[in-house]
Design a protein around this motif. Structure first.
Motif, short mmCIF file in Angstrom:
data_model
loop_
_atom_site.label_atom_id
_atom_site.label_comp_id
_atom_site.label_asym_id
_atom_site.label_seq_id
_atom_site.Cartn_x
_atom_site.Cartn_y
_atom_site.Cartn_z
N VAL A 1 0.99 -1.85 0.11
CA VAL A 1 -0.03 -0.03 0.18
C VAL A 1 0.77 1.16 -0.55
CG1 VAL A 1 -1.42 1.43 1.32
CG2 VAL A 1 -1.69 -1.44 1.11
N ARG A 2 1.87 0.83 1.33
CA ARG A 2 3.17 2.65 0.86
C ARG A 2 3.75 2.39 -0.23
NH1 ARG A 2 3.85 0.24 6.09
NH2 ARG A 2 6.20 -0.81 4.90
N LYS A 3 3.68 1.48 -0.89
CA LYS A 3 4.45 1.86 -2.19
C LYS A 3 3.82 2.22 -3.55
CE LYS A 3 8.56 0.40 -1.60
NZ LYS A 3 10.26 1.59 -1.86
N ILE A 4 2.53 2.09 -3.36
CA ILE A 4 1.92 2.00 -4.38
C ILE A 4 1.10 3.10 -4.42
CG2 ILE A 4 -0.64 1.90 -5.69
CD1 ILE A 4 -0.40 -1.08 -5.06
N LEU A 5 1.24 3.75 -3.26
CA LEU A 5 0.65 5.34 -2.97
C LEU A 5 1.45 6.02 -3.45
CD1 LEU A 5 -2.12 4.90 0.34
CD2 LEU A 5 -2.44 5.57 -2.55
N ASN A 6 2.91 5.83 -3.14
CA ASN A 6 3.75 6.89 -3.03
C ASN A 6 4.82 6.85 -4.23
OD1 ASN A 6 4.15 7.95 -0.82
ND2 ASN A 6 4.03 6.31 0.22
N LEU A 7 4.60 5.72 -5.47
CA LEU A 7 5.23 5.65 -6.21
C LEU A 7 5.18 6.66 -7.06
CD1 LEU A 7 6.45 3.18 -7.67
CD2 LEU A 7 4.46 2.88 -8.89
N ARG A 8 6.16 7.60 -7.71
CA ARG A 8 6.80 8.00 -8.06
C ARG A 8 6.79 8.48 -9.85
NH1 ARG A 8 11.23 11.67 -5.76
NH2 ARG A 8 12.98 9.65 -6.59
N VAL A 9 4.85 8.19 -9.97
CA VAL A 9 4.82 7.85 -11.75
C VAL A 9 5.12 9.17 -13.00
CG1 VAL A 9 5.12 5.54 -11.20
CG2 VAL A 9 2.69 6.86 -11.24
N PHE A 10 3.88 10.49 -11.59
CA PHE A 10 3.96 11.10 -12.45
C PHE A 10 5.02 12.75 -12.19
CE2 PHE A 10 0.21 9.40 -11.20
CZ PHE A 10 -0.58 8.49 -12.09
N ASP B 1 5.45 16.69 -12.65
CA ASP B 1 5.41 17.48 -11.50
C ASP B 1 4.26 19.00 -12.32
OD1 ASP B 1 7.77 19.07 -13.01
OD2 ASP B 1 8.28 18.36 -11.04
N GLU B 2 4.80 19.93 -11.64
CA GLU B 2 4.26 21.26 -12.84
C GLU B 2 4.96 21.92 -13.80
OE1 GLU B 2 4.20 20.51 -8.96
OE2 GLU B 2 1.79 20.18 -9.76
N SER B 3 6.10 21.14 -13.39
CA SER B 3 6.92 22.17 -14.71
C SER B 3 6.82 21.27 -15.58
CB SER B 3 8.63 22.06 -13.63
OG SER B 3 9.64 21.34 -13.03
N GLY B 4 7.24 19.68 -15.85
CA GLY B 4 6.98 18.96 -16.18
C GLY B 4 8.17 17.70 -16.38
N LYS B 5 8.84 17.74 -15.02
CA LYS B 5 9.38 17.48 -14.37
C LYS B 5 8.74 15.86 -14.53
CE LYS B 5 13.34 15.53 -11.59
NZ LYS B 5 13.60 16.54 -10.07
N HIS B 6 9.68 14.81 -15.33
CA HIS B 6 8.48 13.45 -15.49
C HIS B 6 9.19 12.66 -13.49
CE1 HIS B 6 7.80 12.75 -19.54
NE2 HIS B 6 9.01 13.46 -19.56
N TRP B 7 8.62 11.40 -13.55
CA TRP B 7 8.82 10.64 -12.35
C TRP B 7 8.80 11.92 -10.99
CZ3 TRP B 7 6.92 6.72 -14.99
CH2 TRP B 7 7.07 6.34 -16.66
N SER B 8 8.20 12.37 -10.70
CA SER B 8 8.46 13.97 -9.80
C SER B 8 7.78 12.96 -8.73
CB SER B 8 8.69 14.90 -10.51
OG SER B 8 9.76 14.90 -10.86
N LYS B 9 6.16 13.10 -9.03
CA LYS B 9 4.70 12.82 -7.90
C LYS B 9 4.05 11.54 -7.61
CE LYS B 9 4.75 17.65 -7.62
NZ LYS B 9 5.00 17.54 -6.67
N LYS C 1 -0.81 14.31 -6.94
CA LYS C 1 -1.40 14.62 -7.75
C LYS C 1 -3.50 14.75 -7.08
CE LYS C 1 0.47 15.45 -11.46
NZ LYS C 1 0.23 16.82 -11.98
N GLN C 2 -3.35 13.95 -6.46
CA GLN C 2 -5.24 13.83 -5.64
C GLN C 2 -5.71 12.60 -7.22
OE1 GLN C 2 -5.94 14.67 -2.05
NE2 GLN C 2 -4.10 14.43 -2.62
N TYR C 3 -4.94 11.92 -7.65
CA TYR C 3 -5.06 11.15 -8.90
C TYR C 3 -6.51 10.04 -8.32
CZ TYR C 3 -2.94 13.75 -12.52
OH TYR C 3 -2.53 14.58 -13.15
N GLU C 4 -6.51 9.54 -8.86
CA GLU C 4 -7.70 8.06 -8.45
C GLU C 4 -6.71 6.59 -8.34
OE1 GLU C 4 -12.25 8.19 -9.79
OE2 GLU C 4 -10.80 9.04 -11.67
#
Length: 127
Positions: A46-55, A57-65, A70-73
């Protein structure tokens, strides 16, 4: 426990022509539960899935969020076939937790996700 995590712009599960569940932007998680899995592994996953940085950020940097950042589903799908072992050309599922146990374990996984994250953003499917 094995999980396949995929970023999605949208995802849904349809059974017999009827849509069972759907999400917008977020992640789809296929979860395979093994005979040896414990509550400790469940909490770790659960911790890994929720904290996995695969999105990005606001400046377009990959693998940051993460999905939480991001409050995604999240769409979760129980997938015992992830515990497959090939014996020659024949799949063997003896490492998968039996259905009677796995359903309760999967529900505990969902409960832990909802307790840790926003419950309204966690979707699941038929077990």
């Amino acid at each position: 426990m094995k999980a396949v995590v995929q970023r999605v712009t949208r995802a849904s599960v349809t059974v017999g022509g009827e849509q069972i569940s759907a999400i917008g932007r977020g992640i789809c998680v296929l979860l395979g539960i093994s005979l040896e899995d414990t509550q400790k592994e469940l909490e770790h996953m659960v911790r890994k899935i929720l904290n996995l940085r695969v999105f990005e950020d606001e400046s377009g940097k990959h693998w940051s969020k993460s999905v939480m950042d991001k409050q995604y589903e999240i769409l979760c799908v129980s997938q015992f076939t992830l515990q497959c072992v090939l014996k020659g050309n024949k799949p063997d599922f003896h490492l998968a937790m039996p259905t009677e146990q796995a359903e309760g374990f999967y529900n505990s996984f969902l409960e832990q996700l909802r307790k840790t994250y926003r419950p309204e953003l966690i979707k699941d499917t038929l077990f």
